[in-house]
Design an enzyme around this catalytic site. Structure first.
Site: not given
Ligand code: MOS
Length: 740
Positions: A242, A470, A630, A633, A704, A706-707
């Site tokens: 994404g 993903g 934390r 995984n 989070g 993710g970024e």
């Molecule tokens: Mo992220 S760039 O907020 O999907």
């Protein structure tokens, strides 16, 4: 009670639960859904950046073999208008939906060709010929910068924010850094391009879409087409990446639905690789001024961070780069601002840590420049200005362990071996550079809901209308459910990616785990309590008669704690309870956001090797330590950070979308000329987690991830290149021509 396997499932480096499906081809992605009668749509894009379509020749494509429809502004159904439709988007984005003959950017969708096969659609699309009345386009960022405007907001934050007295801070500064940093336009290139399959049955629409937000796509479709949200279903079980591009609903999704309605058959529309460049967003070019003032001892007295970025003619979208300077360092005086320049380009969008990745580059290179001016170690300068509270608001952080990140990553990297002066480290003829930067990303959370259902065989189905792009949502939510229910992960089947499931927020802003995790936990906790109270009331159960508080579920067994011989499996329990037992829960963020500054942090250390004759840059090592709360995984978390670091290498050294200033076309709209890192570009990436749960943020203690991985990397590499070569390069990407 002793700890058993299922009391410690969260955090374990479990293999992806969806791994076998993905590696055997069993995972179905949007473009692989084939409702009966499926036909194929191809978008035709404009070839001028500004003007009007005065004639569109569709006779040839309409007569082409297998063609069912050529949809254009001449025959497209008029969509319900919400206010001024073109400038008041009903659901987030201003889309190009063939409602008029205006062209606002090159590569804007101007027609959709539908045929009985993909090959027929492609052949016919090549025959669509538009004649234009050209207008003079705005394409030159430098020239248009004079007309920059202030956006209404930047991702819900104010465009301008000041604290303290920045002019006074600058007056007392003994050392100053004041420079312009630029980052290029970048284009999303997930493995899976956008794809939509639209299927109408009895006035109801089902869409199989590659998306980070099934409910968002449903709402955008319903509002744009004037339907009830309940009449639209969006399904997205697997997404091939994404990174922000699939967080918004773009034109092709609605165009596929329009085309399918028109031809009365299901339609598949795949955005091809070259079409990923233009009509579906990407990171805008940024020009950032960072001005730092400091005392001789390194204490910051002022920070200015001023962004100018580009947007489209039809919509404001702001890369929130200066926001990072509002929180990173303990500086009493600051001024941050965001301005936009309108160009004839497609609207930019969220891309891989929007704002943080680009803004962090400017701030963290400026900090390195300050360290060089002061002759202090770059880590020491950051520690000198360590923020115990968020400077722009005065709030304390919910949980911040950045000092540990600096220390652990520096130790693992061998930072103490660094000699201070540029060009002072060599290996033979090769210049060696060590650089570092701080990483950060805000912790976001939104309301989410989940359902847990006991199956007749004693296993569980747990559901949330979230997405797995993903990142491992299937896997980590299975772990949260298994640990909460007290069963092995193999006894949980997690479902997501469908608007029929309990709603969840966008998988963007690094918030899925932190939002959906608490909802899964709450639903599973409720169901577990229900199962225990049913069992203790059930005369045929071995746990019958115990108080509920004395009964636990562990490793799939219902057990009386003090007398483990009184136990039964959930399979045995379920066999006696024929009616479905389930629980649903919604979990909402509390007031953490009002009370605390919420951020993850990290420290990135990089080594570069530069060939002084050829300017070739290699990155043998990156070591990074993160404070992300934390980890759910350790395996997927580590993969995710490594992936972010790889994108960081791309950001620093490779990626750049080239806009032709006359035509507004993109000169490198393909993966041959738009360079992303490949295996040969990446060597050792070492990721550490300091592991401090953030229970002030949510009940699982997670933020989070993710970024944050991409952030800090571009600056660490640019700083390492300066250390290696003595060259301060402030314009990304740092390609060898800039070094020579
Ligand atoms: Mo992220 S760039 O907020 O999907």
């Amino acid at each position: 009670m002793t700890q058993t396997a299922t009391s410690h499932v969260i955090g374990q480096p479990l293999d992806r639960t969806d791994g076998p499906l993905k590696t055997t081809g069993g995972a179905r992605y949007a473009a692989e859904f084939r409702p009966a009668g499926l036909c194929h749509a191809v978008m035709v894009l404009s070839t001028i950046p500004a003007g009007r379509i005065v004639a569109l020749d569709t006779a040839a494509p309409e007569a082409s073999p297998g063609v069912l429809l050529v949809l254009s502004h001449r025959n497209a159904p008029s969509l319900p208008k919400h206010g001024d439709a073109a400038f008041d988007p009903p659901a987030g984005r201003v889309l190009s939906l063939l409602q008029d003959d205006d062209v606002h950017y090159n590569r804007q969708p101007i027609a959709v060709v539908v045929a009985d096969s993909f090959e027929h659609a492609v052949a016919a699309a090549a025959l669509v010929h538009a004649q234009y009345e050209r207008a003079s386009p705005a394409l030159d960022f430098q020239r248009e910068r004079a007309h920059a405007h202030t956006p209404k907001d930047v991702n819900h934050a104010p465009p301008d924010k000041r604290w303290g007295d920045v002019a006074a801070g600058e007056r007392v500064a003994e050392v100053r850094v004041d420079a312009i940093y630029t980052t290029p336009m970048q284009t999303h290139n997930p493995l899976e391009p956008h794809a939509t399959v639209a299927d109408w049955q009895n006035g109801k629409l089902t869409v199989y879409d590659a998306t980070q937000y099934v409910s968002g796509v449903r709402d955008a479709l319903a509002k744009t087409l004037g339907m009830a949200a309940d009449d639209v279903r969006v399904v997205s079980p697997f997404v091939g990446g994404g990174f922000g591009c699939k967080g918004s609903t773009w034109s092709h999704v609605v165009l596929a639905a329009m085309a399918a309605r028109q031809v009365g058959r299901p339609v598949k529309l795949v955005v091809d690789r070259t079409q990923m460049f233009g009509p579906v967003g990407g990171r805008p070019h940024t020009r950032q001024r960072v001005a730092l003032g400091a005392r001789r001892d390194g204490t910051l007295t002022s920070i200015r961070h001023e962004l100018v970025a580009q947007t489209s003619q039809i919509e404001d979208w702001t890369e929130p780069s200066a926001v990072v300077s509002r929180m990173m360092y303990a500086c009493p005086n600051g001024a941050t601002s965001h301005r936009l320049v309108k160009l004839n380009i497609g609207t930019p969008t969220f891309q891989r840590a929007p704002g943080e990745a680009s803004g962090n580059f400017a701030l963290e290179v400026a900090m390195d420049e300050l360290a060089v001016s002061l002759h202090v170690d770059p880590v020491a300068l950051r520690l000198r200005n360590y923020a115990e509270r968020e400077p722009a608001t005065g709030k304390s952080f919910s949980s911040k362990h950045l000092r540990e990140c600096y220390a652990q990553a520096a130790e693992r990297f061998g930072w103490s071996r660094r000699t201070g002066a540029p060009r002072s480290m060599r290996d033979g003829n090769t210049l060696v550079g060590y650089g570092m930067a701080t990483a950060s990303y805000p912790a976001h959370r939104m309301a989410a809901s989940a359902r847990a259902v006991l199956q007749p065989d004693g296993t569980f189905v747990v559901q949330s209308g979230s997405q797995d792009i993903g990142t491992g949502t299937y896997t980590v939510m299975t772990q949260v459910a298994a640990e909460t229910l007290g069963v092995p992960p193999a006894h949980v089947h997690f479902e997501l990616g469908d608007t029929r499931l309990p709603p969840a927020p966008v998988s963007g802003g690094s918030m899925s785990a932190a939002s959906v995790g608490p909802a899964v936990q709450a639903a599973c906790r409720q169901l577990r309590e229900r199962l225990v109270s049913l069992a203790v009331a059930d005369a045929t159960s071995p746990v019958h008669g115990s108080p509920s508080s004395a009964v636990t579920i562990d490793d799939g067994w219902m057990i009386v704690r003090d007398n483990p011989s009184r136990r039964e499996t959930l399979a045995a329990f379920a066999a006696r309870h024929r009616q479905p037992l389930e629980a649903s829960a919604e979990a909402k963020p509390g007031d953490a956001k009002e009370r605390y500054a919420l951020h993850s942090f990290g420290a990135v250390f990089a080594e570069v090797r530069v060939d002084p004759e050829l300017g070739v840059i290699r990155v043998p090592r990156v070591v990074a330590a993160y404070d992300i709360g934390r980890p759910l995984n350790l395996k997927t978390a580590r993969s995710q950070m490594q992936g972010g670091i790889v994108w960081g290498v791309g950001f620093a050294l490779l990626e750049e979308t080239l806009l032709e200033l006359r035509s507004g076309r993109i000169a490198n709209a393909n993966l041959a000329e738009y360079h992303v890192p490949v295996n040969a570009d990446i060597q050792s990436i070492d990721v550490l987690f300091v592991d401090h749960p953030d229970y002030a943020f949510n009940p699982l203690g997670i933020r989070g991830i993710g970024e944050i991985g991409i952030t800090g990397v571009p600056a660490a590499l640019a700083n390492a290149i300066h250390h290696a070569t003595g060259r301060r390069l402030r314009d990304l990407p740092i390609t060898l021509d800039k070094l020579l």
